[in-house]
Design an enzyme around this catalytic site. Structure first.
Site, mmCIF file in Angstrom:
data_model
loop_
_atom_site.group_PDB
_atom_site.id
_atom_site.type_symbol
_atom_site.label_atom_id
_atom_site.label_comp_id
_atom_site.label_asym_id
_atom_site.label_seq_id
_atom_site.Cartn_x
_atom_site.Cartn_y
_atom_site.Cartn_z
ATOM 1 N N ASN A 9 64.398 37.061 -16.744
ATOM 2 C CA ASN A 9 64.320 35.718 -16.158
ATOM 3 C C ASN A 9 63.335 35.777 -14.994
ATOM 4 O O ASN A 9 63.646 36.326 -13.940
ATOM 5 C CB ASN A 9 65.729 35.308 -15.677
ATOM 6 C CG ASN A 9 65.722 33.998 -14.916
ATOM 7 O OD1 ASN A 9 64.732 33.263 -14.928
ATOM 8 N ND2 ASN A 9 66.833 33.703 -14.247
ATOM 9 N N TRP A 10 62.159 35.216 -15.223
ATOM 10 C CA TRP A 10 61.113 35.294 -14.185
ATOM 11 C C TRP A 10 61.397 34.370 -13.004
ATOM 12 O O TRP A 10 60.707 34.422 -11.992
ATOM 13 C CB TRP A 10 59.742 34.930 -14.780
ATOM 14 C CG TRP A 10 59.221 35.881 -15.807
ATOM 15 C CD1 TRP A 10 59.875 36.961 -16.351
ATOM 16 C CD2 TRP A 10 57.929 35.853 -16.427
ATOM 17 N NE1 TRP A 10 59.072 37.588 -17.271
ATOM 18 C CE2 TRP A 10 57.873 36.929 -17.338
ATOM 19 C CE3 TRP A 10 56.812 35.014 -16.308
ATOM 20 C CZ2 TRP A 10 56.743 37.181 -18.122
ATOM 21 C CZ3 TRP A 10 55.688 35.265 -17.080
ATOM 22 C CH2 TRP A 10 55.658 36.355 -17.980
ATOM 23 N N LYS A 11 62.366 33.493 -13.163
ATOM 24 C CA LYS A 11 62.688 32.495 -12.120
ATOM 25 C C LYS A 11 61.404 31.724 -11.755
ATOM 26 O O LYS A 11 60.552 31.528 -12.624
ATOM 27 C CB LYS A 11 63.370 33.161 -10.926
ATOM 28 C CG LYS A 11 64.597 33.969 -11.384
ATOM 29 C CD LYS A 11 65.508 34.407 -10.278
ATOM 30 C CE LYS A 11 66.699 35.172 -10.877
ATOM 31 N NZ LYS A 11 67.682 35.601 -9.882
ATOM 32 N N HIS A 96 72.626 28.834 -14.441
ATOM 33 C CA HIS A 96 72.357 29.955 -13.522
ATOM 34 C C HIS A 96 72.914 29.589 -12.141
ATOM 35 O O HIS A 96 72.838 28.436 -11.719
ATOM 36 C CB HIS A 96 70.851 30.225 -13.441
ATOM 37 C CG HIS A 96 70.553 31.522 -12.778
ATOM 38 N ND1 HIS A 96 70.610 31.674 -11.409
ATOM 39 C CD2 HIS A 96 70.239 32.741 -13.281
ATOM 40 C CE1 HIS A 96 70.333 32.937 -11.104
ATOM 41 N NE2 HIS A 96 70.108 33.600 -12.221
ATOM 42 N N GLU A 98 71.807 29.963 -9.310
ATOM 43 C CA GLU A 98 70.835 29.346 -8.395
ATOM 44 C C GLU A 98 70.749 27.843 -8.650
ATOM 45 O O GLU A 98 70.505 27.062 -7.731
ATOM 46 C CB GLU A 98 69.467 30.031 -8.553
ATOM 47 C CG GLU A 98 69.473 31.412 -7.916
ATOM 48 C CD GLU A 98 68.525 32.410 -8.553
ATOM 49 O OE1 GLU A 98 67.663 32.023 -9.356
ATOM 50 O OE2 GLU A 98 68.668 33.622 -8.237
ATOM 51 N N GLU A 163 77.207 36.996 -14.154
ATOM 52 C CA GLU A 163 76.350 37.328 -13.014
ATOM 53 C C GLU A 163 77.115 37.073 -11.716
ATOM 54 O O GLU A 163 77.171 35.926 -11.248
ATOM 55 C CB GLU A 163 75.098 36.451 -13.021
ATOM 56 C CG GLU A 163 74.197 36.665 -14.202
ATOM 57 C CD GLU A 163 72.752 36.364 -13.853
ATOM 58 O OE1 GLU A 163 71.900 37.187 -14.208
ATOM 59 O OE2 GLU A 163 72.474 35.337 -13.207
ATOM 60 N N GLY A 169 69.816 39.651 -6.902
ATOM 61 C CA GLY A 169 68.687 39.781 -5.981
ATOM 62 C C GLY A 169 68.994 40.577 -4.724
ATOM 63 O O GLY A 169 68.207 40.601 -3.786
ATOM 64 N N SER A 208 70.962 42.614 -10.068
ATOM 65 C CA SER A 208 70.357 43.868 -9.600
ATOM 66 C C SER A 208 70.363 44.971 -10.653
ATOM 67 O O SER A 208 70.654 46.140 -10.348
ATOM 68 C CB SER A 208 71.028 44.341 -8.301
ATOM 69 O OG SER A 208 70.823 43.379 -7.288
ATOM 70 N N GLY A 229 66.469 39.732 -13.370
ATOM 71 C CA GLY A 229 65.603 38.882 -12.555
ATOM 72 C C GLY A 229 64.417 39.659 -12.016
ATOM 73 O O GLY A 229 63.402 39.833 -12.699
ATOM 74 N N GLY A 230 64.549 40.170 -10.803
ATOM 75 C CA GLY A 230 63.440 40.834 -10.106
ATOM 76 C C GLY A 230 62.680 41.857 -10.930
ATOM 77 O O GLY A 230 61.441 41.843 -10.957
#
Ligand SMILES: O=C[C@H](O)COP(=O)(O)O
Length: 249
Positions: A9-11, A96, A98, A163, A169, A208, A229-230
């Site tokens: 997920n590149w966000k 998500h 976020e 999650e 993150g 993470s 993610g990251g």
């Protein structure tokens, strides 16, 4: 091809040059490896078409990061699940944390998005997970049970991603025994809700995930994959996850 699925997920990251950089590394990998774990990239909407062209005729899957509940209409700035499907994507992330937080998305709205995704023929990746406060107060199972009941439709064909919000993150993944406990709990709830079908839904972990912890995470019983993610923005690290997943196919 079986084993764990890896979804990146590149966000809200990724200009054209970044997409080119990441996908070029993925293409080198797929040219040199056969039968690796299902790997999906979810770029921002602006890069979906470009990435779709880049990964054409490769094993990589494509997903979006959100969709609207309606199939079309006066919703300025929004994107319908039908549009994502039309573009050639297979997956869409919904709910998500976020978006739950930044856009006040409720279980009811996420349920509608999940239904919209399914109606379009997309596989929804429905995210659930507790906050730090909910974990510390011991309410996490209650929270997760409510999210499952509220966000998943009576017939569900998709994936669930656990999650824990406090692990996203932060660089600190949840402990393996905590992940395992919740994955098992989610499985029980899915079976209670869908019977035999509840056994088939892949349950992913996100928060993470990194090359140095993914092996232990993949080893968790009932784990269907990871939502990343990251690390999905760092192709060398992301491909290490894909490589490690090969031991679990
Ligand atoms: O969708 C991905 C998750 O939010 C995990 O993000 P992270 O791998 O940067 O912790």
């Amino acid at each position: 091809m079986a084993g764990p699925i890896i979804i990146g997920n590149w966000k809200m990251n990724g200009l054209t040059k970044d997409a080119d950089h990441i996908i070029s590394a993925l293409l080198t990998y797929s040219n040199n490896h056969k039968n690796f774990a299902k790997t999906v990239v979810c770029p921002p909407f602006t890069q979906l078409q470009h990435v779709k062209e880049l990964i054409k005729n490769t094993p990589y899957g494509l997903g979006a990061q959100d969709c609207h509940v309606a199939s079309k209409g006066a919703h300025t700035g929004d994107i319908a699940a039908d549009m994502i499907k039309d573009l050639g994507a297979e997956y869409v992330i919904v709910g998500h944390s976020e978006r739950r937080k930044d856009h006040s998305e409720t279980d009811q709205l996420i349920l509608q998005k999940t239904q919209a995704a399914q109606s379009s023929g997309l596989l929804p990746v429905v995210c659930i997970g507790e906050t730090k406060e909910e974990r510390e107060s011991g309410q996490y199972k209650e929270v997760i049970a409510t999210q499952i009941k509220g966000s998943l439709p009576s017939e569900f064909k998709g994936l669930v991603a656990y999650e824990p919000v406090w692990a996203i993150g932060t660089g600190i993944s949840a402990k393996n025994e905590d992940i395992a406990e919740v994955i098992e709990f989610i499985r029980e709830k899915l079976i209670a809700q869908y019977g035999e079908n509840g056994k088939k839904t892949p349950i992913l972990y996100g928060g993470s995930v990194k090359p140095n912890n993914v092996k232990d995470i993949f080893a968790i019983a009932e784990l269907g994959g990871v939502l990343v993610g990251g690390v999905s923005l760092i192709p060398e690290d992301f491909l290490q996850l894909v490589n490690i997943a090969q031991d679990f196919i």
